[in-house]
Design a protein around this motif. Structure first.
Motif, PDB file in Angstrom:
ATOM      1  N   UNK A   1     -11.554   1.341 -49.418  1.00  9.11           N
ATOM      2  CA  UNK A   1     -10.335   0.905 -48.750  1.00  9.11           C
ATOM      3  C   UNK A   1     -10.659   0.826 -47.266  1.00  9.11           C
ATOM      4  N   UNK A   2     -10.629  -0.360 -46.717  1.00  9.55           N
ATOM      5  CA  UNK A   2     -11.053  -0.544 -45.340  1.00  9.55           C
ATOM      6  C   UNK A   2      -9.962  -1.241 -44.539  1.00  9.55           C
ATOM      7  N   UNK A   3      -9.724  -0.747 -43.320  1.00 13.59           N
ATOM      8  CA  UNK A   3      -8.721  -1.347 -42.452  1.00 13.59           C
ATOM      9  C   UNK A   3      -9.243  -2.639 -41.844  1.00 13.59           C
ATOM     10  N   UNK A   4      -8.363  -3.370 -41.167  1.00 12.42           N
ATOM     11  CA  UNK A   4      -8.763  -4.604 -40.515  1.00 12.42           C
ATOM     12  C   UNK A   4      -9.818  -4.350 -39.437  1.00 12.42           C
ATOM     13  N   UNK A   5      -9.790  -3.142 -38.861  1.00 13.33           N
ATOM     14  CA  UNK A   5     -10.771  -2.774 -37.837  1.00 13.33           C
ATOM     15  C   UNK A   5     -12.060  -2.232 -38.430  1.00 13.33           C
ATOM     16  N   UNK A   6     -12.140  -2.130 -39.755  1.00 14.55           N
ATOM     17  CA  UNK A   6     -13.349  -1.661 -40.412  1.00 14.55           C
ATOM     18  C   UNK A   6     -13.380  -0.189 -40.722  1.00 14.55           C
ATOM     19  N   UNK A   7     -12.292   0.546 -40.476  1.00 13.94           N
ATOM     20  CA  UNK A   7     -12.232   1.980 -40.745  1.00 13.94           C
ATOM     21  C   UNK A   7     -12.148   2.242 -42.244  1.00 13.94           C
ATOM     22  N   UNK A   8     -12.960   3.174 -42.728  1.00 11.56           N
ATOM     23  CA  UNK A   8     -12.934   3.552 -44.141  1.00 11.56           C
ATOM     24  C   UNK A   8     -11.772   4.517 -44.372  1.00 11.56           C
ATOM     25  N   UNK A   9     -10.785   4.100 -45.144  1.00 15.43           N
ATOM     26  CA  UNK A   9      -9.587   4.907 -45.400  1.00 15.43           C
ATOM     27  C   UNK A   9      -9.561   5.479 -46.813  1.00 15.43           C
ATOM     28  N   UNK A  10     -10.629   5.292 -47.571  1.00 17.41           N
ATOM     29  CA  UNK A  10     -10.642   5.669 -48.984  1.00 17.41           C
ATOM     30  C   UNK A  10     -10.312   7.138 -49.191  1.00 17.41           C
ATOM     31  N   UNK A  11     -10.893   8.015 -48.365  1.00 20.54           N
ATOM     32  CA  UNK A  11     -10.685   9.443 -48.529  1.00 20.54           C
ATOM     33  C   UNK A  11      -9.269   9.904 -48.280  1.00 20.54           C
ATOM     34  N   UNK A  12      -8.485   9.103 -47.569  1.00 22.43           N
ATOM     35  CA  UNK A  12      -7.107   9.496 -47.254  1.00 22.43           C
ATOM     36  C   UNK A  12      -6.124   9.160 -48.373  1.00 22.43           C
ATOM     37  N   UNK A  13      -6.536   8.306 -49.309  1.00 23.79           N
ATOM     38  CA  UNK A  13      -5.617   7.854 -50.352  1.00 23.79           C
ATOM     39  C   UNK A  13      -6.272   7.983 -51.731  1.00 23.79           C
ATOM     40  N   UNK A  14      -6.465   9.209 -52.210  1.00 23.07           N
ATOM     41  CA  UNK A  14      -7.128   9.405 -53.501  1.00 23.07           C
ATOM     42  C   UNK A  14      -6.356   8.812 -54.670  1.00 23.07           C
ATOM     43  N   UNK A  15      -5.028   8.725 -54.561  1.00 26.47           N
ATOM     44  CA  UNK A  15      -4.238   8.172 -55.662  1.00 26.47           C
ATOM     45  C   UNK A  15      -4.467   6.669 -55.800  1.00 26.47           C
ATOM     46  N   UNK A  16      -4.715   5.990 -54.676  1.00 22.48           N
ATOM     47  CA  UNK A  16      -5.002   4.552 -54.729  1.00 22.48           C
ATOM     48  C   UNK A  16      -6.395   4.325 -55.311  1.00 22.48           C
ATOM     49  N   UNK A  17      -7.336   5.142 -54.890  1.00 23.82           N
ATOM     50  CA  UNK A  17      -8.695   5.038 -55.430  1.00 23.82           C
ATOM     51  C   UNK A  17      -8.691   5.251 -56.945  1.00 23.82           C
ATOM     52  N   UNK A  18      -7.957   6.255 -57.414  1.00 27.58           N
ATOM     53  CA  UNK A  18      -7.890   6.542 -58.848  1.00 27.58           C
ATOM     54  C   UNK A  18      -7.256   5.378 -59.613  1.00 27.58           C
ATOM     55  N   UNK A  19      -6.210   4.782 -59.044  1.00 25.19           N
ATOM     56  CA  UNK A  19      -5.543   3.661 -59.707  1.00 25.19           C
ATOM     57  C   UNK A  19      -6.453   2.447 -59.795  1.00 25.19           C
TER      58      UNK A  19
END
Length: 268
Positions: free
Chosen positions: A9-27
């Motif tokens: 999960x990456x923001x428009x600026x390239x920041x990796x946000x995957x670790x902040x949203x484990x429920x989205x990653x699981x889905x």
């Protein structure tokens, strides 16, 4: 999701946000095939509206904190474009074709919450109805050309809803003779004046004349943090409170605005 099952999960600026949203990653792992690239937006729903400040809080969480936040304030991923699927790069396709492929992806795979398909229409009447949803935190509409490919720099047009609300200038920053910004307030149900936000002046421009304080019979007192205050100025302004870049009512406290306010109308 990359080939091999790695979710990013990456923001428009390239920041990796995957670790902040484990429920989205699981889905995504449970519902999507590998080698699928979506463009979309993360949102948090609270108290019957989108809560931008809760989303910001979620971004700062990692590990155990992120897992706890996912249970307390779960996020949704709203998909509005499909750019890669099954080894095929779709960025050269016109938006009309990409949208059809995105809708087919949701239908064929039975994608469900927290993965959500963004609404889309070519009917002006339907779009006009959506503009009435500001109470739910919707800022406005994005317009895309149906024949346009997916571009590295977004060429979409945005239409933001403007909603105005009356506020009271309770104090100013700077001196009373030359105020820089106005600190705005509104009365709560108990009749107490509560701080809601501050005005803003474009960079390089002097403070607007409407910030000038007229003579007042009450004694002037210094406020906290360098603010000059009077007991109550009772000068009312209508402040634009729509959009992240201007103002937004927060979900946690409806007396607060997010972002600076701009003058629309002033009166005594």
């Amino acid at each position: 999701m990359h080939a091999g099952g790695r979710v990013l999960l990456r923001s428009r600026q390239g920041t990796d946000m995957t670790g902040s949203f484990p429920e989205i990653r699981a889905a995504i792992l449970a519902q999507l095939h590998s080698d699928t690239g979506l463009d979309g937006e993360l949102v948090v729903w609270e108290s019957e509206r989108l809560a931008f400040e809760r989303l910001q809080q979620r971004l700062a969480r990692r590990g155990k904190g992120a897992r706890e936040a996912a249970g307390q304030r779960p996020a949704h991923y709203v998909a509005f474009d499909l750019v890669h699927v099954g080894g095929t790069d779709l960025t050269g396709w016109p938006y009309r074709r990409r949208r059809a492929a995105l809708e087919a992806l949701f239908a064929e795979h039975g994608l469900a919450a927290p993965l959500t398909l963004c609404l889309s229409t070519t009917d002006p009447a339907v779009a006009a109805q959506w503009l009435t949803w500001t109470a739910a935190g919707m800022e406005g509409l994005c317009f895309k050309r149906l024949d346009e490919p997916y571009l590295p720099v977004r060429s979409w047009r945005k239409y933001k809803v403007r909603v105005t609300s009356e506020a009271i200038i309770g104090a100013v920053t700077g001196s009373l003779a030359a105020p820089r910004t106005a600190l705005l307030g509104r009365y709560d149900r108990a009749g107490r004046l509560q701080y809601t936000g501050r005005s803003t002046t474009p960079p390089g421009q002097p403070a607007a004349p409407w910030l000038s304080c007229s003579p007042h019979p009450r004694t002037c007192i210094p406020g906290r943090g360098g603010h000059s205050a009077r007991s109550l100025l009772h000068r009312r302004v209508e402040a634009d409170r729509a959009g992240v870049d201007t103002c937004r009512l927060t979900a946690a406290n409806t007396m607060s605005w997010f972002g600076p306010a701009g003058r629309v109308h002033a009166g005594s």
